[in-house]
Design an enzyme around this catalytic site. Structure first.
Site: not given
Length: 591
Positions: A138, A265, A300
């Site tokens: 991320s 995601d 995610h």
């Protein structure tokens, strides 16, 4: 395509990290000076007895380096000790303005330069062998990608996970096709992106997200200082965005990359595009030939810690286990110890095919042999709801247009099970498909299975009674028992329709928005990200069209003004055309 060997893990467990080879020494809070004199603090993990000059894995985080001190954790927090126990020095650094580090935090503002300076500092230390690899997911993956075009001499490899937010026009994954990804991004700025590194007083997000205007939500929720107002009020065509070193057509990296993405995601497609961009834009052939991609079916940052069977929102996608830790160790060993000598023996593309629930591999993306096949919309003019007459097929579009009413005060809701996470969790769509402001087009039950893996795009011919409005297109898998699981969706804001024809995403030009003439028909392309799904025999392919998916995407208020600062709304009568002159369709990558 080759079939990679899957990893072994017991039910409800994850593939463990390899057994430690070395004990680990931790040095806390080492100050690393940046070029402007600001000090960023890092913890340094060193394996005892592994040698004097070792390769280094760098993790730069805005989420606090302290939890990485936890030893034996199976989550991301445990990787520092785990990597160090395999003979690597590991540096975990709080980025500028967060937790222990000095300076003021502004997302993405200094990631490229601070990353370069940190790599240079590491390479100059007596315990370094001069080779540094980047790691993290991320924001931690985004800062690797933003640093790479700076080409730090000691940066020998990167391993960015969920890093699509490094791409220009997709800043931190908070904006999709010019539309704020609202449900998760406001929460992120408020809780994880503020300048105090603290969680502000709790609020009830479900109710608060209904309020307007967007611009002052931070102040109205008693949050700590952050950049929410700037990010939500500056449209993508504003020169304000040029201050950030996001990846674009001018970026020239020169480093091998292993990109880790996941189908659920929110920026998976941009992460895949970065994989191709590193191949196409790298300075040297060595870098161009050494880009790799793994796409899991998880949400995610969950690829490495996904339990089996894995439930993606509400959908069971089976045994998704992959021995990521062995792959990562082999990756860093290859580039940081052996300088790329020898063979990696790894496919350039590995992906999990949902529905078939198995891993597959290929040499490139899009997959060789992909047939980009249009599936056309048709109806008798009543495609509203799943009880309507909307049809989807490879036959040419036909039938009268479909109309629906979009009211920003009562927007079509996001059906995802988790609406503030920042992913596209699969959820049963049946309830939302009964709304009259959602058009539904479905194939007949499939006689044989179809693999759909690759980038998704829809072309819709539309008109509206408003001067601006949105169009949200969703691709879903309809099971024989009636369950309907979303795979991907995209949004198009009518005023930006001219931008959407550019590929890849960082070439989209949002500087010339153009409002609609009410009643006039327009062709609009809708970027729908990417997926990898097997539609089995008896399943049906479904496309849903609406003008919102709230709160995932911020509402278009339909006024033609600034959607971030206004509170007034206009109800739009929107029309989807599907005749020979206006053949609305979705383009599916059939493998």
């Amino acid at each position: 395509a080759q079939q990679p060997a899957s990893a072994q893990a017991g039910e409800g467990d994850v593939v463990p990290f390899p057994k430690p080879r070395f004990d680990v020494n931790l040095e806390e809070d080492v100050r690393i000076p940046m070029r402007d004199g600001v000090g960023l603090f890092a913890d340094i993990y060193r394996p005892l007895g592994a040698g004097d000059r070792l390769p280094t894995i760098l993790i730069r985080t805005q989420y606090d380096k302290a939890p990485y001190r936890e030893r034996g954790s199976k989550t991301h927090d445990g990787v520092a000790c785990q990597f160090a126990s395999q003979g690597f020095t590991v540096v975990v650094q709080d980025i500028r303005g967060r937790f222990r580090s000095e300076g003021v935090f502004h997302p993405a503002a200094s990631d490229a330069d601070d990353g370069y300076d940190t790599v240079a500092w590491i390479a100059a230390q007596p315990w370094s062998n001069g080779k540094v690899g980047g790691y993290g997911c991320s924001a931690l993956g985004i800062n690797q990608v933003m640093m790479a075009p700076q080409r730090p001499p000691a940066l020998a490899a990167v391993l960015p996970q969920a890093s699509g937010g490094a791409m220009r026009n997709r800043p931190f994954g908070t904006i999709f096709s010019g539309v704020p990804e609202f449900g998760w991004s406001f929460k992120w700025f408020r809780e994880k992106g503020n300048q105090r590194s603290q969680i502000p007083p709790a609020i009830e997000y479900h109710d608060f997200l209904q309020t307007l205007p967007l611009a002052d939500m931070n102040e109205r929720s008693d949050s700590f200082p952050n950049d929410w107002r700037d990010w939500v009020t500056h449209e993508l065509g504003d020169p304000w965005w040029r201050q950030f070193a996001f990846f674009d057509e001018n970026s020239r990296p020169d480093v091998p990359g292993l990109f880790i993405e996941s189908w659920h995601d929110n920026a998976v497609n941009e992460g895949i595009e970065l994989f191709n961009a590193f191949k196409n834009q790298s300075m040297t052939e060595r870098s161009r030939r050494n880009q790799y991609l793994i796409i899991s079916p998880t949400q995610h940052c969950e690829s490495e810690c996904a339990q089996t069977p894995y439930i993606a929102g509400e959908r069971d996608v089976g045994d998704v286990c992959q021995d990521y830790w062995s792959i990562y160790l082999r990756w860093f060993d290859h580039w940081l110890r052996r300088n790329g000598q020898g063979e990696l023996n790894m496919p350039h593309v590995q992906y999990y095919l949902m529905g078939a629930n198995r891993w597959k591999s290929a040499d490139s993306w899009p997959l060789p042999g992909t047939s980009f096949t249009p599936y056309y919309f048709s109806s008798g003019g009543h495609a509203n709801t799943s009880n309507g007459d909307g049809k989807l097929s490879t036959a040419m579009a036909s039938g009268p247009a479909d109309l629906y009413r979009y009211d920003p005060a009562d927007p079509t809701p996001s059906p995802e099970a988790i609406r503030t996470r920042g992913d596209g969790s699969a959820a049963d769509q049946r309830e939302v498909d009964l709304r009259p402001d959602r058009l539904v087009y479905t194939t007949e039950p499939l006689r044989s299975g179809v693999e759909v893996t690759g980038p998704l795009r829809a072309v819709v011919y539309v008109s509206s009674s408003a001067v601006d409005t949105d169009f949200v297109v969703t691709l879903s898998d309809v099971y024989p028992d009636g369950r309907v699981y979303n795979l991907q969706k995209g949004v198009a804001r009518a005023r930006y329709r001219e931008a959407y024809t550019a590929q890849p995403r960082y070439r989209e030009d949002y500087s010339r928005p153009s409002l609609l003439t009410p009643g006039e028909i327009y062709r609009i392309e809708v970027n729908m990200a990417a997926t990898g799904n097997w539609f089995g025999p008896g399943h049906r392919i479904r496309v849903q069209v609406a003008s919102s998916s709230f709160p995932h995407f911020a509402r278009n208020l339909n006024t033609g003004g600034n959607n971030a600062t206004e509170t007034a709304t206009v109800v739009a009568q929107n029309t989807i055309y599907h005749d020979r002159d206006h053949p609305s369709h979705i383009i599916l990558p059939v493998v």
